[in-house]
Design an enzyme around this catalytic site. Structure first.
Site, PDB file in Angstrom:
ATOM      1  N   GLU A 120       0.828  -1.213   0.000  1.00  0.00           N
ATOM      2  CA  GLU A 120       0.000   0.000   0.000  1.00  0.00           C
ATOM      3  C   GLU A 120       0.859   1.259   0.000  1.00  0.00           C
ATOM      4  OE1 GLU A 120      -2.730  -0.840  -1.145  1.00  0.00           O
ATOM      5  OE2 GLU A 120      -4.162  -0.230   0.395  1.00  0.00           O
ATOM      6  N   THR A 168      -6.350   7.130  -4.522  1.00  0.00           N
ATOM      7  CA  THR A 168      -6.256   7.220  -3.054  1.00  0.00           C
ATOM      8  C   THR A 168      -5.243   8.289  -2.664  1.00  0.00           C
ATOM      9  OG1 THR A 168      -6.803   4.885  -2.933  1.00  0.00           O
ATOM     10  CG2 THR A 168      -5.842   5.857  -0.962  1.00  0.00           C
TER      11      THR A 168
HETATM   12  N1  LIG Z   1      -2.010  -5.223  -7.782  1.00  0.00           N
HETATM   13  C1  LIG Z   1      -2.564  -4.025  -7.954  1.00  0.00           C
HETATM   14  N2  LIG Z   1      -3.915  -3.928  -8.051  1.00  0.00           N
HETATM   15  C2  LIG Z   1      -4.500  -2.712  -8.238  1.00  0.00           C
HETATM   16  N3  LIG Z   1      -3.838  -1.559  -8.344  1.00  0.00           N
HETATM   17  C3  LIG Z   1      -2.490  -1.603  -8.238  1.00  0.00           C
HETATM   18  C4  LIG Z   1      -1.813  -2.827  -8.033  1.00  0.00           C
HETATM   19  N4  LIG Z   1      -0.489  -2.558  -7.943  1.00  0.00           N
HETATM   20  C5  LIG Z   1      -0.348  -1.229  -8.120  1.00  0.00           C
HETATM   21  N5  LIG Z   1      -1.555  -0.637  -8.301  1.00  0.00           N
HETATM   22  C6  LIG Z   1      -1.797   0.792  -8.509  1.00  0.00           C
HETATM   23  O1  LIG Z   1      -2.549   1.272  -7.406  1.00  0.00           O
HETATM   24  C7  LIG Z   1      -3.435   2.288  -7.809  1.00  0.00           C
HETATM   25  C8  LIG Z   1      -4.816   1.906  -7.337  1.00  0.00           C
HETATM   26  O2  LIG Z   1      -4.799   1.852  -5.964  1.00  0.00           O
HETATM   27  P1  LIG Z   1      -5.791   2.730  -5.127  1.00  0.00           P
HETATM   28  O3  LIG Z   1      -5.782   4.152  -5.631  1.00  0.00           O
HETATM   29  O4  LIG Z   1      -5.442   2.500  -3.696  1.00  0.00           O
HETATM   30  O5  LIG Z   1      -7.172   2.064  -5.539  1.00  0.00           O
HETATM   31  P2  LIG Z   1      -8.265   1.498  -4.616  1.00  0.00           P
HETATM   32  O6  LIG Z   1      -9.000   2.684  -4.116  1.00  0.00           O
HETATM   33  O7  LIG Z   1      -9.141   0.669  -5.460  1.00  0.00           O
HETATM   34  O8  LIG Z   1      -7.534   0.723  -3.558  1.00  0.00           O
HETATM   35  C9  LIG Z   1      -3.369   2.371  -9.308  1.00  0.00           C
HETATM   36  O9  LIG Z   1      -2.522   3.458  -9.623  1.00  0.00           O
HETATM   37  C10 LIG Z   1      -2.690   1.079  -9.707  1.00  0.00           C
HETATM   38  O10 LIG Z   1      -1.908   1.191 -10.870  1.00  0.00           O
HETATM   39  N1  LIG Z   2      -7.901   4.877   4.831  1.00  0.00           N
HETATM   40  C1  LIG Z   2      -7.569   4.979   3.427  1.00  0.00           C
HETATM   41  C2  LIG Z   2      -8.352   3.928   2.688  1.00  0.00           C
HETATM   42  C3  LIG Z   2      -8.215   3.986   1.194  1.00  0.00           C
HETATM   43  O1  LIG Z   2      -9.023   2.986   0.626  1.00  0.00           O
HETATM   44  P1  LIG Z   2      -9.062   2.729  -0.957  1.00  0.00           P
HETATM   45  O2  LIG Z   2      -9.954   1.553  -1.109  1.00  0.00           O
HETATM   46  O3  LIG Z   2      -9.618   3.956  -1.572  1.00  0.00           O
HETATM   47  O4  LIG Z   2      -7.651   2.462  -1.372  1.00  0.00           O
HETATM   48  C4  LIG Z   2      -7.965   6.370   2.940  1.00  0.00           C
HETATM   49  O5  LIG Z   2      -9.087   6.760   3.205  1.00  0.00           O
HETATM   50  O6  LIG Z   2      -7.140   7.056   2.336  1.00  0.00           O
END
Ligand SMILES: Nc1ncnc2c1ncn2[C@@H]1O[C@H](COP(=O)(O)OP(=O)(O)O)[C@@H](O)[C@H]1O
Ligand SMILES: N[C@@H](CCOP(=O)(O)O)C(=O)O
Length: 296
Positions: A120, A168
């Site tokens: 993360e 995020t």
């Molecule tokens: N295994 C993975 N699965 C999904 N997203 C990934 C992964 N590895 C890296 N990423 C990157 O993480 C970002 C998405 O994560 P995030 O913004 O936290 O989305 P979510 O809100 O769905 O968690 C994108 O930029 C994506 O390219």
């Molecule tokens: N606590 C984090 C949770 C982000 O969740 P995501 O599913 O959007 O990756 C935040 O609020 O930033």
């Protein structure tokens, strides 16, 4: 080869920013691992075109490194990236469970939380664990610096995901650095109410306890149509509605499984009225990462 199913998650639940998370019955990522001398990654499925296969940029690469478990890792994405449904975390949790088994590392699910959270940090800038912990453990999870508390909660929910994205990392940029004491007091009360509700599987308490005047107003402003979708879900019987994670998905708590159809329909219609395509998952707070393929 070993295969696992790692569920989507909904973090924050309004009053528990960076602390609360729940595992969702659907959607989920499927992660397959096989031993290799160096880590390689292939990604297929929803939104795979936006996900790097470079181990230095994919959450599962950080997990393989942290476990000293080089592998070929195939990710079949069911959780769309930048959805607010813990997409990057689902892959990380799945890889942590799968590689721990593949290499007989013997770590417990709780011990895997900080390892999965390493991934993360790559995508959002912080190793927040409120997505990886529920994806690993299932149910409702409270993540603090002192440790992790898990409850096998089970409640019907609807998650409505518009065809828009919120990163995020960007959404963390709008979180206020300070809050009024009155808002903090209210939020503590709501978080406590929600926690009791989770221990009782009580949708009224959980819905009421999702209220938050500190982070959610800033986050929801990034989601076109949020206010009308929220209102429509509440009018159709949801007990509480909030931004899922960093958005743009919206989480609605339902009283019964049979209420989910009406709530999902209302949310889809409200997004549609705002000119935004969306899809709804009628699901429930559910189990964590499931291993369902033996080594071969
Ligand atoms: N295994 C993975 N699965 C999904 N997203 C990934 C992964 N590895 C890296 N990423 C990157 O993480 C970002 C998405 O994560 P995030 O913004 O936290 O989305 P979510 O809100 O769905 O968690 C994108 O930029 C994506 O390219
Ligand atoms: N606590 C984090 C949770 C982000 O969740 P995501 O599913 O959007 O990756 C935040 O609020 O930033």
């Amino acid at each position: 080869m070993l295969t696992v199913r790692a569920p989507a998650t909904s973090a924050n639940l309004g009053s528990g920013f960076d602390v609360f998370g729940v595992a969702l019955g659907a959607p989920a990522d499927i992660v397959r691992v096989s031993r290799a001398t160096e880590t390689t990654i292939t990604v297929t499925g929803t939104g795979s075109e936006y996900i790097p296969e470079d181990p230095a940029k994919n959450t599962v690469g950080a997990v393989a490194e942290a476990l000293d478990a080089p592998a070929h890792i195939e990710i079949d994405k069911g959780v769309r990236p930048s959805s607010g449904l813990g997409s990057s975390a689902a892959s990380a949790a799945g890889a942590a469970v799968a590689l721990n088994e593949l290499y007989d590392r013997g770590l417990s699910r709780k011990e895997l939380v900080p390892i999965a959270a390493e991934g993360e940090a790559i995508v959002s800038g912080t190793a927040h664990a409120d997505n990886v912990a529920p994806s690993l453990l299932g149910g409702f999870v409270i993540v603090t610096d002192d440790g992790i508390t898990q409850v096998d909660a089970s409640l019907p929910v609807v998650v409505c995901l518009p065809e828009t994205t919120v990163s995020t990392r960007d959404a963390r940029g709008v979180v206020p650095e300070q809050a009024r004491l009155g808002d903090v007091v209210d939020t503590v009360g709501h978080a406590a109410t929600l926690t009791v509700g989770m221990t009782r599987n009580d949708p009224e308490l959980v819905g009421r306890g999702m209220a938050d005047e500190i982070v959610t107003p800033e986050r929801s402003a990034l989601i076109d149509g949020y206010d009308t979708v929220r209102e429509a879900a509440l009018e159709s019987g949801a007990t509480g509605v909030t931004v899922s994670g960093a958005g743009p998905a919206i989480l609605a708590i339902c009283r019964t499984e049979s209420d989910r159809g009406a709530v999902a329909g209302a949310m889809l219609d409200a997004f549609d009225d705002a000119g935004i395509e969306s899809r709804a998952y009628q699901t429930a707070i559910g189990e964590g990462t499931h291993v369902y393929g033996d080594r071969s």
